[in-house]
Design a protein around this motif. Structure first.
Motif, PDB file in Angstrom:
ATOM      1  N   ARG A  12       0.748  -1.255   0.000  1.00 51.77           N
ATOM      2  CA  ARG A  12       0.000   0.000   0.000  1.00 51.77           C
ATOM      3  C   ARG A  12       0.767   1.288   0.000  1.00 51.77           C
ATOM      4  N   LYS A  13       0.828   2.146   1.042  1.00 53.20           N
ATOM      5  CA  LYS A  13       1.320   3.504   0.902  1.00 53.20           C
ATOM      6  C   LYS A  13       2.414   3.477  -0.068  1.00 53.20           C
ATOM      7  N   LEU A  14       2.762   2.763  -0.373  1.00 60.03           N
ATOM      8  CA  LEU A  14       3.420   2.007  -1.330  1.00 60.03           C
ATOM      9  C   LEU A  14       4.912   2.156  -1.194  1.00 60.03           C
ATOM     10  N   LEU A  15       5.447   1.470  -0.244  1.00 58.12           N
ATOM     11  CA  LEU A  15       6.892   1.343  -0.079  1.00 58.12           C
ATOM     12  C   LEU A  15       7.239  -0.038  -0.543  1.00 58.12           C
ATOM     13  N   LEU A  16       8.277  -0.176  -1.314  1.00 58.38           N
ATOM     14  CA  LEU A  16       8.586  -1.493  -1.822  1.00 58.38           C
ATOM     15  C   LEU A  16       9.699  -2.138  -1.041  1.00 58.38           C
ATOM     16  N   PHE A  17       9.552  -3.422  -0.823  1.00 56.44           N
ATOM     17  CA  PHE A  17      10.639  -4.179  -0.221  1.00 56.44           C
ATOM     18  C   PHE A  17      11.229  -4.944  -1.371  1.00 56.44           C
ATOM     19  N   SER A  18      12.451  -5.098  -1.430  1.00 61.72           N
ATOM     20  CA  SER A  18      13.054  -5.737  -2.570  1.00 61.72           C
ATOM     21  C   SER A  18      12.762  -7.174  -2.671  1.00 61.72           C
ATOM     22  N   THR A  19      12.873  -8.107  -2.345  1.00 64.07           N
ATOM     23  CA  THR A  19      12.337  -9.389  -2.746  1.00 64.07           C
ATOM     24  C   THR A  19      10.867  -9.253  -2.676  1.00 64.07           C
ATOM     25  N   ALA A  20      10.538  -8.338  -1.929  1.00 64.41           N
ATOM     26  CA  ALA A  20       9.160  -7.904  -1.934  1.00 64.41           C
ATOM     27  C   ALA A  20       9.330  -6.434  -1.771  1.00 64.41           C
ATOM     28  N   SER A  21       8.484  -5.631  -2.327  1.00 67.14           N
ATOM     29  CA  SER A  21       8.711  -4.231  -2.149  1.00 67.14           C
ATOM     30  C   SER A  21       7.625  -3.608  -1.351  1.00 67.14           C
ATOM     31  N   VAL A  22       8.007  -2.560  -0.675  1.00 63.37           N
ATOM     32  CA  VAL A  22       7.022  -1.845   0.117  1.00 63.37           C
ATOM     33  C   VAL A  22       6.900  -0.461  -0.456  1.00 63.37           C
ATOM     34  N   LEU A  23       5.718  -0.080  -0.791  1.00 61.10           N
ATOM     35  CA  LEU A  23       5.515   1.249  -1.323  1.00 61.10           C
ATOM     36  C   LEU A  23       5.102   2.127  -0.172  1.00 61.10           C
ATOM     37  N   THR A  24       5.792   3.192  -0.005  1.00 57.27           N
ATOM     38  CA  THR A  24       5.444   4.057   1.103  1.00 57.27           C
ATOM     39  C   THR A  24       4.802   5.325   0.626  1.00 57.27           C
ATOM     40  N   VAL A  25       3.720   5.641   1.219  1.00 58.66           N
ATOM     41  CA  VAL A  25       3.117   6.912   0.929  1.00 58.66           C
ATOM     42  C   VAL A  25       3.245   7.690   2.201  1.00 58.66           C
ATOM     43  N   GLY A  26       4.166   8.585   2.252  1.00 56.99           N
ATOM     44  CA  GLY A  26       4.430   9.220   3.520  1.00 56.99           C
ATOM     45  C   GLY A  26       3.813  10.576   3.639  1.00 56.99           C
ATOM     46  N   ASN A 244      -1.016   4.290   9.141  1.00 57.81           N
ATOM     47  CA  ASN A 244      -0.073   4.729  10.161  1.00 57.81           C
ATOM     48  C   ASN A 244      -0.513   6.101  10.691  1.00 57.81           C
ATOM     49  N   LYS A 245       0.309   6.714  11.499  1.00 58.65           N
ATOM     50  CA  LYS A 245      -0.077   7.973  12.147  1.00 58.65           C
ATOM     51  C   LYS A 245      -0.311   9.103  11.157  1.00 58.65           C
ATOM     52  N   SER A 246       0.285   8.998   9.974  1.00 60.12           N
ATOM     53  CA  SER A 246       0.165  10.062   8.979  1.00 60.12           C
ATOM     54  C   SER A 246      -0.955   9.825   7.980  1.00 60.12           C
ATOM     55  N   GLY A 247      -1.643   8.690   8.106  1.00 57.28           N
ATOM     56  CA  GLY A 247      -2.702   8.363   7.151  1.00 57.28           C
ATOM     57  C   GLY A 247      -2.199   7.569   5.971  1.00 57.28           C
ATOM     58  N   GLY A 248      -0.920   7.159   6.024  1.00 55.70           N
ATOM     59  CA  GLY A 248      -0.352   6.344   4.959  1.00 55.70           C
ATOM     60  C   GLY A 248      -0.506   4.867   5.283  1.00 55.70           C
ATOM     61  N   SER A 249       0.027   4.026   4.417  1.00 55.47           N
ATOM     62  CA  SER A 249      -0.169   2.599   4.592  1.00 55.47           C
ATOM     63  C   SER A 249       0.901   1.815   3.857  1.00 55.47           C
ATOM     64  N   PHE A 250       1.103   0.567   4.278  1.00 56.96           N
ATOM     65  CA  PHE A 250       2.017  -0.342   3.581  1.00 56.96           C
ATOM     66  C   PHE A 250       1.210  -1.344   2.781  1.00 56.96           C
ATOM     67  N   LEU A 251       1.540  -1.455   1.537  1.00 53.59           N
ATOM     68  CA  LEU A 251       0.801  -2.331   0.650  1.00 53.59           C
ATOM     69  C   LEU A 251       1.602  -3.595   0.375  1.00 53.59           C
ATOM     70  N   LEU A 252       0.949  -4.718   0.477  1.00 53.32           N
ATOM     71  CA  LEU A 252       1.566  -5.999   0.140  1.00 53.32           C
ATOM     72  C   LEU A 252       0.778  -6.623  -0.993  1.00 53.32           C
ATOM     73  N   HIS A 253       1.462  -6.923  -2.088  1.00 54.95           N
ATOM     74  CA  HIS A 253       0.788  -7.512  -3.241  1.00 54.95           C
ATOM     75  C   HIS A 253       1.425  -8.839  -3.579  1.00 54.95           C
ATOM     76  N   GLN A 254       0.613  -9.871  -3.721  1.00 46.62           N
ATOM     77  CA  GLN A 254       1.097 -11.177  -4.110  1.00 46.62           C
ATOM     78  C   GLN A 254       0.238 -11.708  -5.246  1.00 46.62           C
ATOM     79  N   ARG A 255       0.874 -12.314  -6.208  1.00 42.68           N
ATOM     80  CA  ARG A 255       0.117 -12.995  -7.260  1.00 42.68           C
ATOM     81  C   ARG A 255       0.281 -14.493  -7.056  1.00 42.68           C
ATOM     82  N   TRP A 256      -0.788 -15.121  -6.656  1.00 38.68           N
ATOM     83  CA  TRP A 256      -0.771 -16.557  -6.426  1.00 38.68           C
ATOM     84  C   TRP A 256      -1.253 -17.265  -7.689  1.00 38.68           C
TER      85      TRP A 256
END
Length: 356
Positions: A12-26, A244-256
Motif C-alpha cells: 500500500r502507501k506504497l513502499l517497496l521491499f526488494s524481494t518484496a517491495s514496500v511502497l510508502t506513501v508518507g 499509520n499515524k500520517s494516514g499512509g499505509s504499507f501495501l503488500l501484493h502477491q500474485r498466487w
C-alpha cells in the motif's frame, strides 16, 4: 485461498521491499492535494517477485485522509500496475509529475464534485478509486536526496526479503512504483492505467507489469473458498489496521498462481485442511490443523493480525489464473510476522499448507 507454486505480492502507501517491495506513501511531500505520508508495502510473491510498497495520504485542510483505494470497499474490477525504471534519478521529475496527476485522473471519471476518497460506509462509492506508492527501497533513495520532502514513514522497520520454506520460495522482483486501481468496469481500470502511463516517457521504463482482477461468485477465489473473511468490517477498524499515524499505509501484493484442476489433485477434505475452513460455508474447522493457512495467519495466542485485504481472482480458464492478493497495513512488522509464519520462520516452525 490458492494452492500455488508461484505467487506475487504488493502493498500500500506504497513502499517497496526488494524481494518484496514496500511502497510508502508518507506524509512528507505534497503533490497538489495529494501527499505521500505513510508507508505501504508492495510484495510480489511469484517465485520471482516480492516487494513492500508505501502509499501516502491526501491532505485537505488539516485532515489527513488515506488514498482512495486503501480502506474503501471492493469494486467489481481491479487492476495492479508495477513499474521498474531504468534510471529513476534521471527521470525523477517525470515520475513525480505522473504521481501528482493521479487525483486529476480520478476526477476525470468521477467528476470534480466527488472527492474520490469516499468512505466504505457511504451508500455508493465513486466509479473508480486508486492508490499509488513507491517501493520502500526507492523511498529510501528519495529520502537520502531530501529528508524533509521524503521522511521515512512511520511503521517502516524492514524491507521485503526473499523467504524460502518447505513448500516453496517467496523471492523478490524489485520495482519502483505501484498503482492499485479498483472500479465498476475493467474499462475504467484500463483507462486509468493508460492515462497514468501516458505521463511517463516510454524510454524511462525498464519493466512494466499490469494485471486485472474480477469479482468471482460471492467474493470467493478461484478455488471457491471465501476470501477475506477476517477483514476488519467497520471504518474505524479498517483505518486502525491499515493506516499509520500520517494516514499512509504499507501495501503488500502477491500474485498466487493456482495449479490447474485443483479438485482432481486434492480432495475437498484435503483442501479444507490446507485452508482451515469449510469451503462452502467459510466456517473455521473445529480442529484447526497447525499447518493450515488460518492457523499460520494468527499469532500463537490465536489473535488475528489485522490488515485490510483487497484481493481479487485473475486469469483465464485455459491459461494462467489465480489470486491477486493485495493488502494494506499500518506497519511492515505485521507483514514480516505473517510471511515468516508461512515458511516456518516463526516459533512454531510450521509451513503453510496452501503453498504445497
Amino acid at each position: 485461498m490458492n494452492f500455488a507454486k508461484r505467487f506475487i505480492s504488493k502493498n500500500r502507501k506504497l513502499l517497496l521491499f526488494s524481494t518484496a517491495s514496500v511502497l510508502t506513501v508518507g506524509s512528507a511531500i505534497t503533490f497538489s492535494n495529494f501527499q505521500f505520508n505513510n508507508q505501504s508495502t508492495l510484495n510480489d510473491f511469484s517465485f520471482n517477485f516480492k516487494q513492500y510498497w508505501s502509499t501516502g495520504s491526501i491532505h485537505a485542510e488539516e485532515v489527513k485522509r488515506p488514498q482512495s483505494a486503501v480502506v474503501t470497499g471492493l469494486h467489481p474490477q481491479c487492476a495492479i500496475l508495477t513499474v521498474r525504471f531504468k534510471d529513476p534519478k534521471k527521470y525523477k521529475d517525470q515520475i513525480l509529475q505522473a504521481v501528482r496527476s493521479v487525483p486529476s485522473i480520478l476526477e476525470e471519471f468521477n467528476g470534480k464534485d466527488k472527492k474520490s476518497t469516499e468512505d466504505e460506509d457511504d451508500l455508493e462509492l465513486p466509479p473508480v478509486l486508486a492508490s499509488i506508492g513507491f517501493s520502500t527501497t526507492y523511498w529510501k533513495e528519495l529520502n537520502k536526496e531530501d529528508k524533509n520532502k521524503f521522511p521515512l514513514p512511520d511503521g517502516y522497520t524492514s524491507d521485503y526479503v526473499t523467504r524460502k520454506g518447505e513448500y516453496g520460495e517467496m523471492p523478490l522482483q524489485p520495482n519502483h512504483l505501484i498503482l492499485h486501481v479498483k472500479a465498476d468496469t475493467q474499462s475504467l481500470c484500463w483507462e486509468t492505467i493508460k492515462l497514468f502511463l501516458d505521463k511517463i516517457p516510454e524510454d524511462a521504463i525498464e519493466l512494466v507489469e499490469e494485471n486485472y482482477g474480477f469479482k468471482f461468485q460471492d467474493s470467493r477465489d478461484l478455488s471457491k473458498f471465501i476470501d477475506g473473511i477476517n477483514n476488519p468490517s467497520g471504518k474505524e477498524d479498517r483505518e486502525e489496521a491499515a493506516l499509520n499515524k500520517s494516514g499512509g499505509s504499507f501495501l503488500l501484493h502477491q500474485r498466487w498462481k493456482h495449479k490447474r484442476n485443483l479438485d482432481k489433485l486434492y480432495s475437498l477434505r484435503e483442501q479444507e485442511e490446507f485452508v482451515g475452513r469449510e469451503r462452502q460455508s467459510g466456517m473455521e474447522k473445529e480442529k484447526l490443523p497447525l499447518t493450515s493457512h488460518v492457523a499460520r495467519m494468527r499469532k500463537v495466542t490465536g489473535d488475528i493480525i489485522p490488515i485490510v485485504r483487497q484481493s481479487f481472482p485473475y486469469g483465464k480458464v485455459t491459461g494462467e489464473h489465480g489470486l491477486l492478493f493485495l493488502s494494506y497495513s499500518s506497519n511492515t512488522d505485521k507483514y514480516d510476522e505473517l510471511l515468516n509464519a508461512m515458511v516456518g520462520k516463526d516459533k512454531t516452525g510450521h509451513n503453510d499448507a496452501i503453498m504445497k
